[in-house]
Design an enzyme around this catalytic site. Sequence first.
Site, PDB file in Angstrom:
ATOM      1  N   HIS A  83      -2.920   6.402   4.490  1.00 33.81           N
ATOM      2  CA  HIS A  83      -1.424   6.412   4.839  1.00 33.81           C
ATOM      3  C   HIS A  83      -1.030   7.947   4.361  1.00 33.81           C
ATOM      4  CE1 HIS A  83      -1.645   2.474   5.694  1.00 33.81           C
ATOM      5  NE2 HIS A  83      -0.913   1.945   4.769  1.00 33.81           N
ATOM      6  N   CYS A 121       0.751  -1.315  -0.025  1.00 38.50           N
ATOM      7  CA  CYS A 121       0.048   0.041  -0.038  1.00 38.50           C
ATOM      8  C   CYS A 121       0.756   1.507   0.026  1.00 38.50           C
ATOM      9  CB  CYS A 121      -0.895   0.208   1.286  1.00 38.50           C
ATOM     10  SG  CYS A 121      -0.126  -0.339   2.692  1.00 38.50           S
TER      11      CYS A 121
END
Length: 338
Positions: free
Chosen positions: A244, A131
């Site tokens: 994130h 990710c």
Amino acid sequence: MKAFNVAVVGATGAVGNEMVKILEERNFPVAKLLLLASERSLGKSLEYKGQSLPVEVLKEDSFTDVRIGLFSAGGSVSEKYAPLAARAGCVVVDNTSAFRMAPDIPLVVPEVNPEAIAQYKQRGIIANPNCSTVQMVVALKPIHDAVRIKRIVVSTYQAVSGTGKKAIEELSNQTRALLGMREPAVKVYPHRIAFNCLPQIDVFLDNGYTKEEMKMVNETKKIMKDDSIAVTATTVRVPVFYAHSESINIETEKKITAAEVRELLEKAPGVKIVDDPRNLVYPLAIDAVGRDETFVGRIREDESITNGINMWVVSDNLRKGAALNAVQIAEILVRDYL
Ligand code: A2P
């Protein structure tokens, strides 16, 4: 349009759930959707296009009638079942790290190296990157193409959802316990995550880096098809549920100004510039949740070197960082190959 039988392996998990939602949202050409998980999920069902579909237990013969398998049930599940599925004629898009660095398996971010998908024919498996790597390369590829990136220094601020459902519960339980003056239980991470930052994601390796940090180093080179880019990473888990954030510093071969970076990224697929510091506008995790774009802001020249840029890059880790990227790969598969 032709439709395909699709299986989501790990459908009850944080990423799997998102995969099911995104297949529906993007109207993926699904003939039959098979939801697979462990025995723990027997009796559960998930909503898809207004219907309640039962979750079935993953078995060796689950893939006999399946054309596309989206896997996100952990590395060991992929190691065992992805080759079985491929042998049964199913093309696997695997979200785990099990096959990412295999030379005969493509590692794909559709905005960066869609052409690599063609290589799926070798083993019937396509790997979905980590990710934190996905959102970084989406933001950096246009800059690399324009002025060549020599070195990347990245520090991440990663949400707990990247660890899975249990970690989401842990942050929530610990926060509630601490606010209620109770002792928080520490189960998922080696230390308390609530009101804390953990400079460890995944296990430590012999070189003192974590596996997550080395994934960012190695996967970036493979996706960008350039082993000469120097990459160094510090990956940190923060008490954020979704999305994130990354502080990225790059050194380029040719000079590029902050204004030129902004101009380049305005046109870049999958990128949205959010960069108006005078009005206190920059990318925020809370604004990226549920969104498909990679948000880039705080773009400025690194005044400590001749050719350097700093930026802040945020994206929904369950979407572009995982489920959305996998579904985008599957979309190219059905459009160009199947
Ligand atoms: P289950 O819910 O039945 O445990 P997360 O990353 O959010 O923890 O989710 C992991 C996903 O992978 C879940 O859907 C989980 O199913 C599934 N999973 C984990 N281990 C297995 C296994 N051995 N076989 C099939 N599915 C598994």
